[in-house]
Scaffold this motif. Sequence first.
Motif, PDB file in Angstrom:
ATOM      1  N   PRO A 136       0.858  -1.108  -0.121  1.00 58.70           N
ATOM      2  CA  PRO A 136      -0.065   0.094   0.143  1.00 58.70           C
ATOM      3  C   PRO A 136       0.920   1.265  -0.250  1.00 58.70           C
ATOM      4  N   VAL A 139       2.955   1.545  -3.989  1.00 58.04           N
ATOM      5  CA  VAL A 139       2.170   1.358  -5.163  1.00 58.04           C
ATOM      6  C   VAL A 139       2.122   2.716  -5.874  1.00 58.04           C
ATOM      7  N   ARG A 140       2.156   3.803  -4.886  1.00 55.96           N
ATOM      8  CA  ARG A 140       1.858   5.301  -5.449  1.00 55.96           C
ATOM      9  C   ARG A 140       2.941   5.290  -6.602  1.00 55.96           C
ATOM     10  N   ARG A 144       2.647   1.385 -14.710  1.00 50.94           N
ATOM     11  CA  ARG A 144       2.098  -0.032 -15.009  1.00 50.94           C
ATOM     12  C   ARG A 144       2.754  -1.219 -15.261  1.00 50.94           C
ATOM     13  N   LYS A 165      -1.607  -5.455  -6.649  1.00 43.60           N
ATOM     14  CA  LYS A 165      -2.923  -5.079  -7.287  1.00 43.60           C
ATOM     15  C   LYS A 165      -3.955  -4.647  -6.277  1.00 43.60           C
ATOM     16  N   ALA A 167      -3.381  -3.043  -3.496  1.00 45.56           N
ATOM     17  CA  ALA A 167      -3.127  -1.736  -3.057  1.00 45.56           C
ATOM     18  C   ALA A 167      -3.220  -0.705  -4.378  1.00 45.56           C
ATOM     19  N   GLY A 168      -3.515  -1.392  -5.560  1.00 47.84           N
ATOM     20  CA  GLY A 168      -4.214  -0.224  -6.871  1.00 47.84           C
ATOM     21  C   GLY A 168      -3.137  -0.234  -8.024  1.00 47.84           C
ATOM     22  N   THR A 170      -1.423  -1.362 -11.400  1.00 47.28           N
ATOM     23  CA  THR A 170      -2.045  -1.950 -12.516  1.00 47.28           C
ATOM     24  C   THR A 170      -0.640  -3.191 -13.165  1.00 47.28           C
TER      25      THR A 170
END
Length: 182
Positions: A136, A139-140, A144, A165, A167-168, A170
């Motif tokens: 988390p 990921v920022r 991709r 994935k 945590a956002g 792609t």
Amino acid sequence: RGMEVHVVPASWSAAQVLPWSLWLDRLWLEALAARAGGGRVLLDAGVARELWYAVVKDERRKLLNPRGAARHAMDAWTQFHAWRVPNESPQGVAARGTGDDVATFARWCERYQQRLDALAAIDPVQLPDVLALAAPRIVRTSPRILLHAFLPITPQQRRLVDALKGAGATVDEVWPTERTPM
């Protein structure tokens, strides 16, 4: 580990093609930058190998080849982490197993982990699990990602990919297909 990672930036510049281990190293640097490393340092494989040797060499009974035994213990540690179920420990496996080898390996694992803890360190084998917990926060900054594998994915790799994935991130995946016999 038989996998390439393609990092695709948001703009139209060329993708970076990285082997799995280098991609993990880059994620680790992102985790450190995000202060998500838990205050631990990442040992390189050579230092981990020497820690294993120290653990095996300290064994009460004399071994014919402690360096070889340490190498095999490190290989078993790697396989255990790659294929274990979440929260499974070597001690739990030893409790279900039979024989001196399993009990000895579990004892060595415990001593090895104690040495890692004393150094406030993790080894490369543990890195995917640590990164999954830090997902988390890292990921920022991840662009991709396209995973292209040549070997089946291990449960440890799956946990990391799923955490990213979740945590956002792609993440697109291309896995090996079944080969038909000729």
